[in-house]
Each structure stands twice: as C-alpha cells, then as structure tokens.
Motif scaffolding. Structure first.
Motif, PDB file in Angstrom:
ATOM      1  N   THR A 103       5.816  -5.324  -0.555  1.00 20.61           N
ATOM      2  CA  THR A 103       4.441  -4.827  -0.568  1.00 20.61           C
ATOM      3  C   THR A 103       4.277  -3.736   0.480  1.00 20.61           C
ATOM      4  OG1 THR A 103       3.746  -6.552   0.991  1.00 20.61           O
ATOM      5  CG2 THR A 103       3.529  -7.026  -1.370  1.00 20.61           C
ATOM      6  N   SER A 104       3.345  -2.829   0.198  1.00 20.45           N
ATOM      7  CA  SER A 104       3.086  -1.720   1.114  1.00 20.45           C
ATOM      8  C   SER A 104       1.602  -1.384   1.064  1.00 20.45           C
ATOM      9  CB  SER A 104       3.923  -0.498   0.733  1.00 20.45           C
ATOM     10  OG  SER A 104       3.534   0.641   1.480  1.00 20.45           O
ATOM     11  N   SER A 105       1.049  -1.012   2.193  1.00 16.47           N
ATOM     12  CA  SER A 105      -0.351  -0.582   2.252  1.00 16.47           C
ATOM     13  C   SER A 105      -0.483   0.935   2.148  1.00 16.47           C
ATOM     14  CB  SER A 105      -0.997  -1.071   3.559  1.00 16.47           C
ATOM     15  OG  SER A 105      -0.301  -0.545   4.680  1.00 16.47           O
ATOM     16  N   ASP A 106       0.647   1.645   2.190  1.00 10.24           N
ATOM     17  CA  ASP A 106       0.640   3.107   2.095  1.00 10.24           C
ATOM     18  C   ASP A 106       1.726   3.532   1.117  1.00 10.24           C
ATOM     19  OD1 ASP A 106       0.478   5.808   2.387  1.00 10.24           O
ATOM     20  OD2 ASP A 106       0.710   5.846   4.562  1.00 10.24           O
ATOM     21  N   PRO A 107       1.421   3.520  -0.189  1.00  9.62           N
ATOM     22  CA  PRO A 107       2.454   3.822  -1.189  1.00  9.62           C
ATOM     23  C   PRO A 107       2.999   5.238  -1.091  1.00  9.62           C
ATOM     24  CG  PRO A 107       0.291   3.768  -2.206  1.00  9.62           C
ATOM     25  CD  PRO A 107       0.120   3.267  -0.802  1.00  9.62           C
ATOM     26  N   ASN A 108       2.169   6.204  -0.709  1.00  6.20           N
ATOM     27  CA  ASN A 108       2.645   7.588  -0.607  1.00  6.20           C
ATOM     28  C   ASN A 108       3.748   7.711   0.437  1.00  6.20           C
ATOM     29  OD1 ASN A 108       0.779   8.288  -2.529  1.00  6.20           O
ATOM     30  ND2 ASN A 108      -0.749   8.999  -1.068  1.00  6.20           N
ATOM     31  N   THR A 109       3.537   7.090   1.598  1.00  8.14           N
ATOM     32  CA  THR A 109       4.569   7.115   2.638  1.00  8.14           C
ATOM     33  C   THR A 109       5.796   6.337   2.208  1.00  8.14           C
ATOM     34  OG1 THR A 109       2.861   7.310   4.347  1.00  8.14           O
ATOM     35  CG2 THR A 109       5.045   6.571   5.047  1.00  8.14           C
TER      36      THR A 109
END
Length: 504
Positions: free
Chosen positions: A53-59
């Motif tokens: 999981t990630s809170s910043d998909p662009n990064t």
C-alpha cells in the motif's frame, strides 16, 4: 561383414567459412550480443512484482525502477502500478495538508448533453487527483449552553459548533466528477479531557507545521481565538441579562452565505449574508425567538452591527466564519483568486491585530497555537501560501523487487541462451544464403570437390573466379594430375596386354 545401422536421424556435413572476417565478427558479435541480451533480460525478467500500500502513488510509480520509461513491451512485467481507490459516501477523509477532517456526502457526474441532469454515484473513484473548483455554500455556527456536557461547561459555559458545506470537483479518467463535503469544528468537543483545562487543546486539526504550512498554522489560531472570544461574549451577555433579571438566550444558530454580489474584500462586513435564530428562555415553558424580520434588517453583518442588534456578537461570529472559510480553502488547496485571509499578510494582520483584546475575553478554553498578531510572529513562521491539495488515502500498488541472486542468474542465463541461439541461426542462414549466391560449390564438402569428372568441372568453374596468379598455379596442378592420370591408364593397358600374352 558387419552391417551398419542407419538411424532415422542424421547430421549435417559442414565446412569452414572461407572468410577472414568471419571469426572475429562472430567473437565480437557474441560478446556484444551477450552483454545486450543480459541487460535486456535483466530489465524485463530480473524483478518480481510485489503488492504493497502507498499513500502517494505518483511517487511510488516514479521511484519504482530506473528504466521505468522504457518501452512497455520490454518492461510491462516489472513496471510499477497503483490502482485507484473508491471513497464511499459518508466516509471521513482529509487532505495531504493534514488539517481539517471532512465527510463525503454526495458524488455525481453531469450527464452528457444535459447540464441540469446528473448521475448520482455511490463512491468517488479517486487516484491522487488534484482537488479543484471548491466553493463554500454556507457556514453554520450553532451556539449551545446548558445542553453541553460537564467537561465542556468547565472550559466554557457556551460552546460553538461550526459546520461548513463545500462543493468541489476532480478531473479523472472518467471525466469531471463533482462531490460535496461537510466539515465540523468545535474547539471544545464532547471528548475533551478535563485534565487539559487552561491549556491549548489543539483539537480538530490533525497536524500543524508553522514552517511548511504557515497559512494553516495561522488558520487554526484564528479559529480557536474567535471561537473562544465568541463563546465568552455569549457568556457575558447571559450574565448581564441575569444581573438585570431579564430572560437570557438559551440557544442560537447563525448561517453565513457568501454574498452573491461577489465582494472581493473579505474584510468587508458585507462579504457574508447572515441568517439567524436565537431562542430566549422566559421560563415556565415560555420562550421567544430573535430572527431577521424582527429588526427589518438586510441580512448583513454591517447592518446588524450598525444598529447594535441583540445579542451583539456579530463581529466575533463573522470573524469566526471568515476564519473557517479561509482555512477550508487553504486546506483544500484552492489557489485561485478567491478571497482568503491566509494568503495575504496585510489581511491576516488585520484579523490578528485584536488578539490581545480577545485574550481578555476568554473563559477557561485557551486558544492557540499563535496568540500574538501576525506582524509580531511572522519572522518565526514560514511564508504564507496555498498549495494544491489531494485527498489523503491508501492505494494498492504493485512494485518491482529484485529477484534473489540464484534465481536472477538462472533466469537471465536461460533467456540469454535462447536469444543467442536464435541470433546465431539467423546470422548463419544469412551468411550461407549470400555465399551460395556467389559460389555454386559452397554447399559441397571439400572431398567431393577434389574428385574427377564433375569435380573437375566445378574446379574449372572456381578457376575462372580466381586471380591470374592463382589461375596459373591451379592450371599447373590440374595439368600434372591429367598427365599422371594418362600415365596410369597407359600403364594399366600395358599390364593388361602382358597378362593376356602370358595366359596364351
């Protein structure tokens, strides 16, 4: 006599390529091809995709692998990717500014060709889209006194629960989607701890950073300060009414709506239109109501303050509403020309210049984090400004992870062998085809070329293509062979004649 078994399988007869350049080209080509294939196979097969999981998909996607921008047919198996998330109606959410918390209340899309009709959606499909075109339709300030809990009453005899209604849009893969949000602010909520009495509570805001998010730092300061100032003013009004044995206000509500005349100066007291109701408890079940028609006013704070309309808290309530209005716009990242206290130093100084006066009219609820005016503290905080915002949520992503050493070696080795074998086959087929076009005897073994009859004809055919020096040397060799052949035939005939005479 021993019989020779003949298998159904066979092997080909080969002969060396008669080119000086063939061997170095093959060796150099093998080394270059091996390096290139190893590089490509490492990029396409050297990673496994794992889920996280990630809170910043662009990064997450941009930092996945260094060759992420290569053509997809090479890296499709190892390119990082993230799935969009569905935020359902009635879900609590906040932005990457980590200030206020919002509730998603409606989601819809306008139907094609009909701007007045819309398709209602059960959730907001979201992928780190920038929040855009936010507008605040109204801000409600609900004032309560004796109906609050004992803990709340210890901090302030009056409380103010503020609720704002916001509409925004995002631009996604399915087009433009609109949604409504509500947010509630109460500096002294029901869950407040009695042990925090006489301290800055820091409620309702998830986080604060006066260096990186100075505007929101000042927004929280304005909201808590004017909340404390307003509630204490209501407390003083009731105390004054009690002293004169007059019935006092039991509860009240005010609704602030941006003026349709598009007043651009947020300091202007006509920036909001205000509607209100206050209930005066006369005792024994009797009550009266204060409402706009009672004063024949024009629903403006300027008019109510000008006629000194009861209950005399219009400036404090207006400042609280404008503080929340500006904080919401900043938290949602609205960088347009919408009036905003927190985006201009002079305007912020105007609204913080009476902090010292407000601190003289507070109860036990201590506001903060800033309790002095902007000009005094601006050197200790970061620059004011509004940055674009996105909804903070978690995304399910697939990210590449390098395979283990042994698995990586075996994977790349097998792939290299397959590619090298295919390249060798293509190269030899092309070379054989070109050589056969040039030399008719190129597909015959060397022993066959050295025979008589047709073999001599093939030699003579090759003879025509050689240089003059080679032709002369070859001619001599062929002549000697012919003479020796003639001698052997003469000798053979003589021997045969002698044997016939002996037999006679």
């Amino acid at each position: 006599m021993t019989s020779v078994h003949e298998s159904i399988f066979s092997y080909g007869i080969s002969r060396p390529y008669p080119f000086r350049w063939f061997t170095p080209v093959v060796i150099v080509g093998f080394l270059v091809a091996t390096a290139l294939f190893t590089f490509l196979n490492f990029a396409s097969n050297g990673y496994d995709l794992i889920v996280q999981t990630s809170s910043d998909p662009n990064t997450t996607i941009s930092e996945g692998i260094w060759f992420r921008k290569w053509p997809s047919y090479l890296t499709s198996k190892v390119k990082p990717s993230c799935q969009s998330t569905d935020i359902h109606v009635n879900t609590l959410l906040f932005t990457n500014q980590t200030a206020l918390t919002y509730t998603l209340t409606d989601v819809w899309q306008a139907r094609t060709g009909d701007g007045n009709n819309r398709a209602v959606l059960p959730s907001l499909t979201y992928f780190n889209n920038v929040i855009d075109q936010c507008s605040i339709s109204s801000i409600e300030v609900n004032l309560e006194a004796l109906d609050r809990s004992g803990n709340q009453f210890a901090f302030s005899e009056w409380g103010a629960k503020v609720r704002a209604y916001v509409s925004c849009t995002i631009e996604g893969a399915a087009g433009r989607t609109s949604f409504n949000l509500t947010t509630t602010y109460d500096y002294v909520p029901e869950i407040v701890s009695f042990s925090d009495l006489y301290r800055f509570l820091g409620t309702n805001f998830l986080d604060r950073d006066k260096e990186k998010r100075a505007s929101l730092y000042w927004g929280e300061s304005l909201m808590s300060m004017y909340w404390a100032y307003l509630t204490r003013s209501m407390q003083d009004i009731r105390a004054n009414a009690t002293n004169f044995s007059e019935p006092s206000i039991r509860t009240g509500t005010m609704s602030f709506t941006p003026n349709n005349s598009s007043i651009s100066d947020i300091i202007d007291l006509n920036f909001f239109e205000v509607n209100y109701r206050f209930v005066i408890d006369k005792g024994l079940g009797d009550f009266s109501v204060i409402f706009p028609g009672l004063y024949n006013d024009s629903l403006s704070v300027a008019n109510l303050n000008g006629i000194n309309a009861y209950p005399y808290i219009w400036i404090q309530a207006d400042s609280l509403a404008k503080s929340i209005y500006s904080t919401i716009l900043t938290d949602l990242g609205q960088v347009s020309s919408t009036p905003n206290i927190l985006n201009d130093g002079d305007t912020l100084q105007y609204f913080t210049s009476n902090f010292s006066l407000a601190l003289q009219h507070i109860a036990n609820a201590r506001p903060g984090p800033a309790t002095q005016d902007y000009d005094t503290l601006k050197a200790k905080t970061g620059p004011l400004g509004v940055a674009p915002s996105v909804i903070s949520t978690n995304y399910i992503c697939q990210i590449p992870r390098l395979k283990s050493g042994g698995n990586l070696f075996l994977t790349v080795l097998v792939a290299d062998l397959v590619f090298l074998q295919a390249l060798w086959k293509i190269f030899t087929l092309a070379t054989d085809w070109l050589w056969l076009r040039k030399t008719a005897s190129a597909n015959q073994c060397q022993g066959c070329i050295g025979g008589s009859g047709a073999g001599h004809q093939r030699d003579l055919s090759d003879f025509a293509e050689r240089s003059s020096e080679d032709k002369t040397r070859r001619f001599e060799e062929v002549g000697i062979n012919i003479m020796e052949g003639s001698r052997r035939r003469v000798y053979h005939r003589q021997s045969s004649s002698q044997q016939e005479l002996l037999q006679r």
